[in-house]
Design a protein around this motif. Structure first.
Motif: not given
Ligand code: ATP
Ligand code: TZP
Ligand code: MG
Ligand code: MG
Length: 270
Positions: A51-62, A76-77
């Motif tokens: 439920e959160e990995v896409a949002e977190m990935a977009r906020a990260a630099r890598a 899946d995540s």
């Protein structure tokens, strides 16, 4: 190219910019890779929920994808995080822990490489040998050998998989398919502590986050990590104190000390 100066510049940038690194990693190294990321000067977050990995990935630099203790939900995540990172232009660094040891690990690493754009693939010779098709053997999470030397292996993996490949061992080789750099820093005590490959991958991600050339960033990261291990080993009584000293050395190395300690050369191209 002045490798010492380049590595020092990248270290300064990591410490100044403190890039957020999103890790989807294994249960063995969850804590030590977070601490390695902090010791380098970057900011770690471990987040695995679909439920959160896409949002977190977009906020990260890598984003680090590490399959060391994989299961269906984590895979899946990883795909969700990897797709979001790809869409946002955030580099993905893959550690294919144990690929070649079981079918699940091999299939999963192949799937991540097929469905995602991976900036850097960091593994041992056996893992990269299996995934590149060159040939390799893996027992558990350890390399049991490969059908080619590190330089040829890194180049073949980069060409066939469309990644920068970093093959670690006594000497590390990093290639984009055309250029190959050899990194001669390191210490054998790294083989006596679990998770030191995963920590190397975490350090690579921090450098790739601030660098513009993933091959150069990965080679400098491995030299920095290897040199920190040399410094740590000189202060350690064995694997236990070595692990603690490794965090201290990663944290304490100055850019000038790093510039003087880096041992990288071009094997091809460059
Ligand atoms: P394995 O499980 O086969 O040990 P790994 O994923 O732990 O694989 P390594 O290849 O051990 O990864 O690499 C981890 C770090 O240890 C890298 O920085 C590498 O340069 C270093 N290293 C590995 N073997 C040696 C060695 N014999 N001497 C010096 N440094 C080493
Ligand atoms: N088992 C599953 S993941 C893991 C072990 C022992 C850690 C592997 O770490 P590394 O960095 O490849 O040695
Ligand atoms: Mg190792
Ligand atoms: Mg490993």
């Amino acid at each position: 190219m002045n490798w010492g100066e380049t590595a020092a510049d990248l270290l300064v940038r990591v410490r100044r910019e403190r890039p957020l690194i999103h890790h989807l990693t294994n249960l063995v190294v969850m804590n030590v890779t977070a601490n390695a990321t902090l010791a380098v000067g970057a900011a770690p977050v471990m987040a695995h929920a679909a439920e959160e990995v896409a949002e977190m990935a977009r906020a990260a630099r890598a984003v680090v994808l590490n399959i060391g203790t994989l299961d269906e939900r984590w895979v899946d995540s990883m795909l969700r995080a990897g797709r979001a990172a790809n869409d946002a232009g955030v580099p993905v660094v893959l550690d294919p822990v144990g690929a070649g040891a079981t079918e699940l690990r091999t299939r999963t690493a192949e799937r991540l490489l097929r469905e995602l754009r991976v900036a850097v693939l960091r593994g041992n010779a056996g893992e990269i040998g299996v995934l590149s098709g060159v040939g390799g053997r893996v027992q558990g999470v350890d390399s049991a050998g490969a059908a080619a030397g590190g330089a040829a292996l890194a180049r073949a993996a980069a060409q066939r998989l469309g990644v920068v490949a970093a093959v670690t061992g006594e000497v590390d080789h990093v290639s984009d398919g055309r250029r190959v750099a050899a990194v001669r820093n390191g210490h054998r005590l790294l083989t006596a502590v679990t998770g030191t490959g995963c920590m190397a991958t975490a350090v690579v991600a921090a450098f790739v986050a601030v660098g513009s050339d993933p091959l150069v960033a990965a080679a400098c990261a491995l030299a920095y990590y290897g040199y920190a291990a040399e410094v740590a080993a000189a202060r350690a009584a064995g694997p236990g104190s070595f692990q603690v000293s490794l965090f201290d050395a990663l944290y304490g190395l100055t850019p000038a000390e790093l510039a003087a300690g880096v041992r990288i050369d071009w094997v091809e191209g460059g």
